[in-house]
Design an enzyme around this catalytic site. Sequence first.
Site, PDB file in Angstrom:
ATOM      1  N   GLU A 534      87.586  25.411  43.487  1.00 63.71           N
ATOM      2  CA  GLU A 534      86.689  25.597  42.345  1.00 63.71           C
ATOM      3  C   GLU A 534      85.804  24.363  42.202  1.00 63.71           C
ATOM      4  O   GLU A 534      86.292  23.242  42.087  1.00 63.71           O
ATOM      5  CB  GLU A 534      87.476  25.798  41.056  1.00 63.71           C
ATOM      6  CG  GLU A 534      86.563  25.969  39.845  1.00 63.71           C
ATOM      7  CD  GLU A 534      87.307  25.977  38.519  1.00 63.71           C
ATOM      8  OE1 GLU A 534      86.654  26.220  37.497  1.00 63.71           O
ATOM      9  OE2 GLU A 534      88.527  25.724  38.518  1.00 63.71           O
ATOM     10  N   TYR A 549      69.583  14.696  48.615  1.00 65.63           N
ATOM     11  CA  TYR A 549      70.958  14.245  48.395  1.00 65.63           C
ATOM     12  C   TYR A 549      71.880  15.405  48.013  1.00 65.63           C
ATOM     13  O   TYR A 549      73.032  15.462  48.440  1.00 65.63           O
ATOM     14  CB  TYR A 549      70.991  13.175  47.298  1.00 65.63           C
ATOM     15  CG  TYR A 549      70.364  11.849  47.693  1.00 65.63           C
ATOM     16  CD1 TYR A 549      70.333  11.450  49.020  1.00 65.63           C
ATOM     17  CD2 TYR A 549      69.822  11.004  46.734  1.00 65.63           C
ATOM     18  CE1 TYR A 549      69.759  10.234  49.385  1.00 65.63           C
ATOM     19  CE2 TYR A 549      69.248   9.784  47.083  1.00 65.63           C
ATOM     20  CZ  TYR A 549      69.211   9.405  48.414  1.00 65.63           C
ATOM     21  OH  TYR A 549      68.648   8.209  48.775  1.00 65.63           O
TER      22      TYR A 549
END
Length: 746
Positions: A534, A549
């Site tokens: 998760e 990034y």
Amino acid sequence: MSEGAGVQQGSPAIGAAGSAPAAPGAGGTEGSGATVGSARIAAKKAQLRSSPRPKKLEKLGVYSSCKAEGACKCNGWKSQNPPPTPPRTDQQPNTVNLLEPCRSCSHTLGDHVTHLENVSEEEMNRLLGIVLDVEYLYTCVHKEEDADTKQVYFSLFKLLRKCILQMGKPVVEAQESPPFEKPSIEQGVNNFVQYKFSHLPSKERQTIVELAKMFLNQINYWQLETPSQRRQRAPADDAAGYKVNYTRWLCYCNVPQFCDSLPRYEMTQIFGRTLLGSVFTVMRKQLLEQARQEKDTLPPEKRTLILTHFPKFLSMLEEEVYSHSSPIWSEDFLVGSTGGQIQIHTVISAPPVARPLYYSTSPVSVDPSSCGSVSPARKTASALEPSPGGQKRKPSEPIPHDETKKLRIVGDIPMELINEVMATITDPTSMLGPETSLLSAHSARDEAARLEERRGVIEFHVIGNSLNQKPNKRILMWLVGLQNVFSHQLPRMPKEYITRLVFDPKHKTLSLIKDGRVIGGICFRMFPSQGFTEIVFCAVTSNEQVKGYGTHLMNHLKEYHIKHDILNFLTYADEYAIGYFKKQIIKKLIERKQAQIRKVYPGLSCFKEGVRQIPIESIPGIRETGWKPVGKGKELKDPDQLYSTLKTILQHVKSHQNAWPFMEPVKKTEAPGYYQVIRFPMDLKTMSERLKSRYYTTRKLFMADMQRIFTNCREYNPPESQYYKCANLLEKVFYTKIKEAGLIEK
């Protein structure tokens, strides 16, 4: 000073506050005059709240008891020179003097407002809102002829007046508080739709959902007849019970629409079968009559829905309303059912107006199993028929699987495309393999980030807190940095929640470090036995974004999980984050579009024959790429000339008499639910600010923002409303000025 005398000083403002609420009568939807009255009250409150503080103190002093020594019993300051009634428009307002004595007790205005010296502006504005509601109710009391209604108005008047004196919040004192009956009308209609129509295919069931929403919204803005009128029409009915519900309706539903200092509830959510049964017969008759009168003005796509399906819907619902054995009014309805229930909700929406039958408050939450894109006008009559053979499906019977599938919504992404993308994601062979198969195929966005990593400018670390090992100072500093990044970039997320998960030993974070400090990361929790992870938070600090990034972080996260034999990610996204996850689908859409337009068309040979130019749309294949011809008009190349032209047009629009609804952004307090309906708001104040900052580099940007104002207004308001008409008239003025300026062809 008596309660009535307490509002005399402020009485000149009463007329400006607007007319009294639509008087309860023989039943019916509220008139457009109610909209005007509500708008005037809101405008008056905004004007008063923007006044100087001394002016606010003077207004509140009228309703504040004297605090002078000697136990003065004066309940409100009264001016020695009260303004004329009605006030003269040419008269300049007098300067407020806190030393001016009260006409009743001779103490100064300052003696009446000493308790407000340290009160915040927010609290003072709240009290001023109550003041105008008091004055408004004072007018209602004197104008109302019905004794029962007058008594309720007077009780609410005294309640709000007491709140000003005690600086409290209004709470209607009653033996019971909302909701007054369960299940509510809204829940009963939900149960009715499920009970009678769950056997239908999803597309036809959507027609029923549309009818149910229409019916619920009509109830929420229905004007109840007074108890005395009801006694004359139906003397055998329970008069005492109806009077109790009528009083509750006035206090919790009707009056708060105009006096927003009182809490407001939807009629369908706090009342149940009893009140619905007392109004249904009259309501059904009037709604059908209204449908017949409006049939020529109904939109074509709504005509079949209202004239054909709606009468049948009401007839079937009427049977359940008055049947003593109907299961839809049981609180245990559908308990344990595996079919799921169609949830149709109403929301507190805009100020009440005279609503057409097809009005639907939006957004309305409907279970995905009931959604569909087919226009209700194209539904067949069978959508309103009960189960074949007259048999009703038992509540415990599940809805067939093929009917519970999510239907295609206009603008939605095709299910086959979603399945195709999911197949790619869940295929281990598409994820495993050499490095090029994982990263290089999508290396364009993170190429710069990968080069920085190779040069040692940035580095990635999977870190987490531990309760068993001695804490590492550097890791703890990074975790604090991650908590700060997530808190700053996710302002809607509670900081305590972020802190708890970042420092939870069960969670890990892939951190992005640059120059020794944290600039981003992905917080996650692994569930190895179940084969998934998760993702909790994913963010990069704002001044380091658009550098690839985020993509590189996700690629590192994938690599990390492939090494741990976990190939599935689970995450939850609110409406502000779903754009990130849609990108994967959009890539597939682009690939499909490119595949469709890769057809090679023959070159243009017309130029060899002496043709100097051709229309763009005549180029073979140009339309297949998605190109559309743009509107013709003169695009001003000189930025200063464009600025001057647009400024002149905007000033003309703002000075027009129909521009008043669009001058500033819509306030949530004046139109609750507006920003749930209108996702991209626009107003003339925002346009002025954008123009001043030189945002409008082309005429198209300027025209798009102006058009959005008119489109939003027509989407939110019904056609017969004053706002809708103002939008149409102002739109004509705008395009006239645009043509005069030569920005579009005449």
